[in-house]
Design an enzyme around this catalytic site. Structure first.
Site, PDB file in Angstrom:
ATOM      1  N   GLU A  94       0.813  -1.212   0.000  1.00  0.00           N
ATOM      2  CA  GLU A  94       0.000   0.000   0.000  1.00  0.00           C
ATOM      3  C   GLU A  94       0.850   1.266   0.000  1.00  0.00           C
ATOM      4  OE1 GLU A  94      -3.005   0.529  -0.574  1.00  0.00           O
ATOM      5  OE2 GLU A  94      -3.725  -1.523  -0.538  1.00  0.00           O
ATOM      6  N   TYR A 175      -6.064   5.798   5.668  1.00  0.00           N
ATOM      7  CA  TYR A 175      -6.234   4.865   4.556  1.00  0.00           C
ATOM      8  C   TYR A 175      -5.413   3.590   4.761  1.00  0.00           C
ATOM      9  CZ  TYR A 175      -5.282   2.602   0.166  1.00  0.00           C
ATOM     10  OH  TYR A 175      -5.116   1.638  -0.801  1.00  0.00           O
ATOM     11  N   ASP A 193      -9.477   5.850  -0.848  1.00  0.00           N
ATOM     12  CA  ASP A 193      -8.384   6.419  -1.634  1.00  0.00           C
ATOM     13  C   ASP A 193      -8.993   7.064  -2.867  1.00  0.00           C
ATOM     14  OD1 ASP A 193      -9.080   4.295  -3.269  1.00  0.00           O
ATOM     15  OD2 ASP A 193      -7.018   3.604  -3.583  1.00  0.00           O
TER      16      ASP A 193
END
Length: 464
Positions: A94, A175, A193
């Site tokens: 990520e 996030y 996102d």
């Protein structure tokens, strides 16, 4: 961005962690009778942006079926092992995927995981090793935070398993915390996102400015209402996958979309003059600041002490400077670089600025304590950061230090440091893409412009 390992779900024999239901978003205000803009059209759709606009139960089932059948085969989705090992894999992927396209990340991720397969192994790395592995991905603060976060986790002795605990780790925001918690630990929390924003704004026909804090809060609330309670990780990945593939910015594949029947933006496009691509609203980006710099690739011809250079048998080295530990490109190595005013980018002023810089920081007095073998302007390279457009005016200087280089570097308060490396080391170092471009410009120049005899005097052993 859509791109992560599968969530640990009930098929793995554990009950999902349940969280209180997020509060419902408020219904949009009624449209004015004289309305004609996109905001009013969105509000006029019955139930638009309200709790039941996207029929979450049906939407979840349809989206998850599509995801199970069509999700991309990505290496971080194949991660196995304990929950903590999977959490680490999600974390690395990520962070790499922020501001970077999936095809670019795949190779970096595989090399990273081969070298540092666990958070413990990463915590034992140095910042320089991490920077070398990260070179070319950009946004180097991400790599710095990954290392600092790994060290912090190892100090505490346990990998956080909830979104709230993960947010306490250096560099992990809402996030990333939601992605790790839902995908690796099956916590029922949302992620938002850019891809999720696009999907939700179209499902609910939200035409508000997506950058405003109130709108961002609304996206998180709606995402929280939508997330599947049994497969939160898969659902979050499905939302990101949909935004990254079918629900694209400019060419959405509405005819193939598994949840098109719930899409308010698509419904509006059939009845009004708006388009699906009108959602989310496009907010013009601020123009990047324009900076100008003199960059000098300094090559030292001889007079080197082995303990200083660590370059056995090589008399011709390049001078690198380590940037300060805070700020833009913190802690990274570069060729001597000094910012100059836009009105002083001519060669004479740039050389004056560079000579002053070398004399002050490195105790090199060009022409006094060194013999200039060669010096010429190479050209310029424009490197664009997210907020800065940097024009680098590049020159090459080859010098011979009369008194050796063992005392070149002064001890400065800003912790700027000196490094002398040979050509093979420069080629393998984790330099930024901008500095790498500068180095390649110099290589091409030397190959094309310098006679063979001068090339040999410029570098001890030229390599293709």
């Amino acid at each position: 961005m859509a791109k992560n390992p599968k969530a640990a779900d009930t098929r793995r024999g554990r009950s999902p962690t349940r969280r209180p239901q997020p509060r419902r978003a408020k219904a949009a205000p009624a449209a004015s009778s004289s309305a004609a803009d996109i905001e009013d059209l969105a509000s006029a759709v019955p139930g638009a942006a309200g709790p039941g606009a996207a029929a979450p139960a049906a939407l979840r089932a349809q989206l998850l079926r599509w995801y199970d059948a069509h999700r991309r085969d990505l290496p971080w989705r194949c991660a196995s092992g304990s929950e903590e090992e999977r959490a680490y894999a999600v974390w690395v992927s990520e962070v790499m995927l922020q501001q970077t396209r999936v095809p670019v990340v795949v190779g970096y991720y595989e090399r990273w995981m081969a070298r540092w397969p666990t958070v413990r192994s990463l915590a034992a790395a140095t910042q320089e090793e991490v920077n070398e592995m990260w070179a070319g991905l950009g946004y180097y603060r991400r790599a710095r935070f990954l290392l600092e976060g790994a060290k912090q986790i190892m100090e505490k002795g346990v990998f956080p398993c909830t979104a709230s605990a993960l947010r306490e780790v250096r560099g992990i925001g809402d996030y990333t915390a939601g992605a790790i918690a839902s995908i690796a630990f099956n916590e029922v929390v949302p992620v938002v996102d850019g891809n999720v924003v696009r999907v939700i704004s179209r499902l609910y026909a939200i035409a508000d400015n997506p950058k405003e804090s109130s709108t961002v809060k609304r996206f998180w609330e709606l995402a929280g209402q939508m997330v599947d309670p049994l497969r939160p990780g898969d659902f979050n990945q499905a939302m990101m996958e949909l935004g990254a593939t079918l629900c694209s910015k400019t060419k959405p594949g509405c005819s193939e979309c598994p949840v098109s029947s719930h899409c308010q933006a698509l419904a509006l496009s059939h009845e009004n003059s708006v388009r699906v691509t009108d959602f989310p609203r496009v907010v013009p980006k601020a123009k990047p600041r324009r900076d100008f710099a003199a960059v000098c690739v300094v090559q030292i011809a001889q007079g080197l002490e082995e303990e200083v250079t660590a370059a056995k048998g090589n008399d011709h080295l390049f001078l690198l400077i380590k940037r300060p530990e805070e700020g833009l490109l913190a802690g990274l190595w570069e060729f001597p670089l000094v910012l100059v005013d836009e009105g002083k980018t001519d060669l004479l002023n740039r050389r004056k600025a560079m000579d002053k810089y070398l004399s002050k920081l490195l105790n090199i007095d060009i022409g006094q304590k060194s013999v200039v073998i060669f010096r010429e302007d190479i050209g310029e390279h424009v490197h664009v950061f997210s907020h800065i457009r940097l024009t680098m005016h590049v020159e090459l200087i080859i010098i011979n230090i009369k008194d050796g280089v063992d005392r070149l570097c002064k001890k400065e308060a800003d912790s700027t440091r000196l490094k002398l490396v040979n050509e093979s080391s420069v080629e393998s170092m984790g330099l930024t893409s901008g500095i790498r471009k500068v180095y390649n410009m110099v290589r091409v120049f030397k190959e094309k412009r310098l006679p063979v005899s001068e090339q040999r005097s410029c570098t001890h052993e030229e390599k293709d």
